[in-house]
Motif scaffolding. Structure first.
Motif, PDB file in Angstrom:
ATOM      1  N   GLU A  89       0.813  -1.214   0.000  1.00 43.66           N
ATOM      2  CA  GLU A  89       0.000   0.000   0.000  1.00 43.66           C
ATOM      3  C   GLU A  89       0.849   1.267   0.000  1.00 43.66           C
ATOM      4  N   ASN A 336      -5.131 -12.194   2.929  1.00 47.11           N
ATOM      5  CA  ASN A 336      -4.289 -11.044   3.262  1.00 47.11           C
ATOM      6  C   ASN A 336      -4.360  -9.951   2.194  1.00 47.11           C
ATOM      7  N   THR A 337      -5.378 -10.021   1.353  1.00 47.91           N
ATOM      8  CA  THR A 337      -5.608  -8.998   0.337  1.00 47.91           C
ATOM      9  C   THR A 337      -6.582  -7.959   0.877  1.00 47.91           C
ATOM     10  N   PRO A 338      -6.272  -6.671   0.756  1.00 45.62           N
ATOM     11  CA  PRO A 338      -7.236  -5.646   1.181  1.00 45.62           C
ATOM     12  C   PRO A 338      -8.568  -5.861   0.468  1.00 45.62           C
ATOM     13  N   GLY A 339      -9.665  -5.779   1.212  1.00 47.09           N
ATOM     14  CA  GLY A 339     -10.978  -5.987   0.606  1.00 47.09           C
ATOM     15  C   GLY A 339     -11.456  -7.429   0.657  1.00 47.09           C
ATOM     16  N   ASN A 429      -1.568  -6.858  -5.169  1.00 43.44           N
ATOM     17  CA  ASN A 429      -2.352  -7.332  -4.026  1.00 43.44           C
ATOM     18  C   ASN A 429      -3.660  -6.546  -3.921  1.00 43.44           C
ATOM     19  N   ASP A 430      -4.549  -6.810  -4.865  1.00 46.43           N
ATOM     20  CA  ASP A 430      -5.802  -6.069  -4.957  1.00 46.43           C
ATOM     21  C   ASP A 430      -6.881  -6.977  -5.537  1.00 46.43           C
ATOM     22  N   GLN A 468     -11.527   4.015  -1.934  1.00 40.76           N
ATOM     23  CA  GLN A 468     -11.148   2.630  -1.626  1.00 40.76           C
ATOM     24  C   GLN A 468     -12.192   1.916  -0.778  1.00 40.76           C
ATOM     25  N   ASN A 472     -13.876  -1.454  -2.017  1.00 44.64           N
ATOM     26  CA  ASN A 472     -13.784  -2.718  -1.289  1.00 44.64           C
ATOM     27  C   ASN A 472     -15.161  -3.312  -1.013  1.00 44.64           C
TER      28      ASN A 472
END
Length: 522
Positions: A89, A336-339, A429-430, A468, A472
Motif C-alpha cells: 500500500e 491477506n488482500t485488502p478488501g 495485491n488487490d 477505496q 472494497n
C-alpha cells in the motif's frame, strides 16, 4: 516450466550433490572471496524461460528480470512481527523520483532520476520509458497487463519527464507499473543487438548483471559496480537449478547453499532444528483451488458445485498434506488482500449435506467426471487422491487424468478442461486485479468459463471507483456471490517457505514471491 527428461535430472542432481560434498561450500567460498566481496549460492527448482521483462511469467524468469532491471516505482517495506515484508500500500520512487496525478486521475507525469544509468552506460531517459511501455503493449504476455492498466498513451515531454495518459481512471495503475513486466529497457542496446536479444540477455539498469544463464544448470549474477543506487553488498549470486526438492533441502542443510526455495512442507520441521538455519514461512496470497468448467454438465448446476464443496476434507488437506504450512481458503480472494471477505462461505466437510444437494440437483445416484491433474507438485497429487476418495463416498467417480505440466498449462488455455486443480499468485495485491484475471467473464485466465452478470457489473463499477472503502465494498459483494456460486472449491492458501543461512540478512517477502538480491547481505 519446461519438462526435463527424468534421467537428465537424476544425473545432474547426483553430480551436483557429489560436487557439493567434496568441493567448496557456500561459506568457504565466501571466506575465500575476502576483500573481493561476498558471494552466495541459492537453490531454485526451475531454470526459467526468458529474460524479456514483458514475456517473463515464471518465478525464475521473473527473478532474472528483477535482478537486472529497475522499474519506475517500487513498494515500501514494513516489519511485521520481526519479519520484513513488502508494504503493497506504499509506493516509493525508483527510476521515477516523483510523480503527479491530474485532478481527473487520468494523466500521470513522472520525473526521472538525474543520475540513473543503464548497465551499458547510457542514461535512463524518457525516450527509454516510452520504448519500454511500447514493448509491453506489443508483447504476448504483458499486453494484457498493459490493457488492464488502461494506458492510452505514453509521451516523452523532455529527457526526464514522461506523461502517461489513461483511457479512464484506474486505481491499480501505479501498482501495475511497479511490476517487473514494466521494467525500463535500454532501447539503444536492443536496436543494436536485434529484436531477439532480450530473450537471452538483459538490457536494464538494475543492481546485477547476468553473467551466465543456463536453464539446465545455473545462473550467475555479478553486482553492477556502477549501479545508480550504489553497488550491492553481495558481489556474486549463483542460483543452482535443482528440480528434485530433497536435493535442494540437502544442499541447504549441509551449508552448501545459503538459501533454498520451494521447500517441501514435510521438511520444514527438521530444517528448523538446524541451528545454522532460519526458515521463513510467510502467509502469501498464493491460492490453490479446484475449478469446474461451468459450461459443462453437471458443473453448470451450482448445487452440484456446492455439493462437491461439502465433500472436501479441508482439515486433512491443511494438516496432512501441507503440514500446517497453509491455511484453509474461504474466498476467491486471498485473506491477506485488502478488501477480502469470507461472507457466503458456509462449506465444511459434511457428506450428508453433499448428498442432499446432489439429490436436489437431480444426481441422487451420483455421476462420473474427468479431472485433469497437472504434474510437478506433490501436494496437488496428494490432494487429488484424498478428494477422489471422499467423492466416491457420495457416489461421484472422479477419474484422475495425469498430464505433464507444460501440456496442462496449454490445455487450461483451451477452456475445455472439465475440472482441474490450479494455483495462482496475484502480483498486485488487490481484489480487482485478482478477480479481473480469474473470475471476470472476460478475464484472460478465466479458464473455467465462469460468468455472472452481477459479478461483472460489480467488478466494472469497482474498477473506476476512486474511493477505496466503496471499492472494497463492491469487491466484497462480488466475492460473496462467487462463493455462493461455487465455480471453485476453495482448497488452501500457501505459506511461502524459504530456508536460509542465519548469516544471510536482508530477505524481504514480496507478494510476487521474487527474491530481491539487492537487499541481501552477509
Amino acid at each position: 516450466m519446461k519438462k526435463t527428461k527424468w534421467l537428465a535430472v537424476v544425473l545432474a542432481s547426483a553430480m551436483l550433490i557429489t560436487a557439493a560434498g567434496c568441493g567448496t561450500n557456500a561459506n568457504q567460498a565466501n571466506n575465500a572471496a575476502g576483500a573481493a566481496g561476498k558471494e552466495i549460492v541459492l537453490a531454485y527448482s526451475d531454470g526459467g524461460q526468458t529474460m524479456d521483462p514483458a514475456e517473463a511469467n515464471d518465478l525464475t524468469s521473473d527473478t532474472l528480470v528483477v535482478a537486472a532491471y529497475d522499474q519506475l516505482i517500487t513498494y515500501g517495506v514494513k516489519n511485521v512481527n520481526g519479519a520484513d515484508i513488502a508494504n503493497t500500500e506504499e509506493l516509493k520512487p525508483m527510476l521515477a523520483k516523483e510523480w503527479k496525478v491530474s485532478d481527473d486521475q487520468k494523466t500521470y507525469t513522472f520525473t526521472l532520476q538525474d543520475n540513473a544509468k543503464f548497465q551499458s552506460g547510457n542514461p535512463v531517459n524518457a525516450q527509454a520509458v516510452v520504448w519500454s511501455l511500447d514493448h509491453v503493449k506489443n508483447s504476448k504476455s504483458g499486453s494484457f497487463l498493459y490493457g488492464m492498466a488502461e494506458i492510452e498513451s505514453c509521451t516523452a515531454k523532455d529527457d526526464k519527464t514522461v506523461e502517461i495518459k489513461l483511457s479512464q481512471p484506474n486505481h491499480n495503475f501505479l501498482q501495475i507499473i511497479a511490476m517487473y513486466n514494466f521494467s525500463i529497457i535500454d532501447p539503444a542496446v536492443v536496436k543494436d543487438k536485434g529484436a531477439d536479444y532480450l530473450k537471452n540477455n538483459a538490457a536494464g539498469s538494475g543492481p546485477y548483471k547476468v553473467e551466465k544463464w543456463d536453464p539446465a544448470t545455473e545462473a550467475v549474477f555479478t553486482a553492477n559496480p556502477n549501479y545508480w543506487q550504489g553497488a550491492a553488498k553481495i558481489s556474486k549470486v549463483t542460483t543452482k537449478f535443482i528440480k528434485e526438492p530433497s536435493n535442494r533441502v540437502t544442499l541447504l542443510d549441509k551449508g552448501d547453499a545459503d538459501m533454498a526455495i520451494e521447500i517441501p512442507t514435510q521438511n520444514v520441521a527438521d530444517l528448523k532444528k538446524n541451528a545454522n538455519l532460519i526458515v521463513r514461512s510467510d502467509a502469501s496470497n498464493r491460492i490453490l483451488y479446484l475449478a469446474f468448467n461451468t459450461k459443462v454438465k453437471p458443473f453448470d448446476n451450482p448445487k452440484v458445485r456446492q455439493a462437491i464443496s461439502y465433500a472436501i476434507p479441508y482439515d486433512k488437506l491443511v494438516h496432512d498434506v501441507m503440514y500446517d504450512q497453509a491455511k484453509q481458503m474461504k474466498s476467491a480472494v486471498a485473506s491477506n488482500t485488502p478488501g477480502f471477505t469470507d461472507a457466503g462461505f458456509v462449506y465444511k466437510y459434511d457428506l450428508d449435506k453433499a448428498k442432499q444437494l446432489l439429490k436436489e440437483a437431480g444426481y441422487e445416484n451420483g455421476f462420473s467426471f474427468d479431472f485433469t491433474l497437472g504434474s510437478g507438485f506433490q501436494d496437488w497429487q496428494d490432494d487429488a487422491v484424498l478428494i477422489q476418495a471422499e467423492l466416491a463416498k457420495i457416489g461421484v467417480k472422479m477419474n484422475i487424468q495425469n498430464m505433464a505440466r507444460a501440456q496442462f498449462l496449454e490445455a487450461q488455455k483451451t477452456h475445455n478442461l472439465t475440472a482441474y486443480i490450479s494455483k495462482w499468485t496475484s502480483f498486485v495485491n488487490d481484489p480487482g486485479y485478482h478477480l479481473g484475471f480469474l473470475l471476470y467473464s472476460k478475464g484472460s485466465s478465466n479458464y473455467g468459463n465462469y460468468q455472472n452478470a452481477q459479478v461483472d457489473k460489480l467488478w466494472e463499477q469497482a474498477n473506476v471507483e476512486p474511493d477505496q472503502a466503496k471499492r472494497n465494498e463492491l469487491y466484497k459483494q462480488a466475492q460473496q456471490i462467487i462463493t455462493t456460486d461455487a465455480p471453485w472449491v476453495y482448497l488452501y492458501e500457501y505459506n511461502r517457505v524459504v530456508g536460509m543461512s542465519k548469516n544471510l540478512k536482508g530477505y524481504i517477502f514480496y507478494p510476487d514471491e521474487i527474491i530481491r538480491f539487492y537487499s541481501l547481505s552477509k
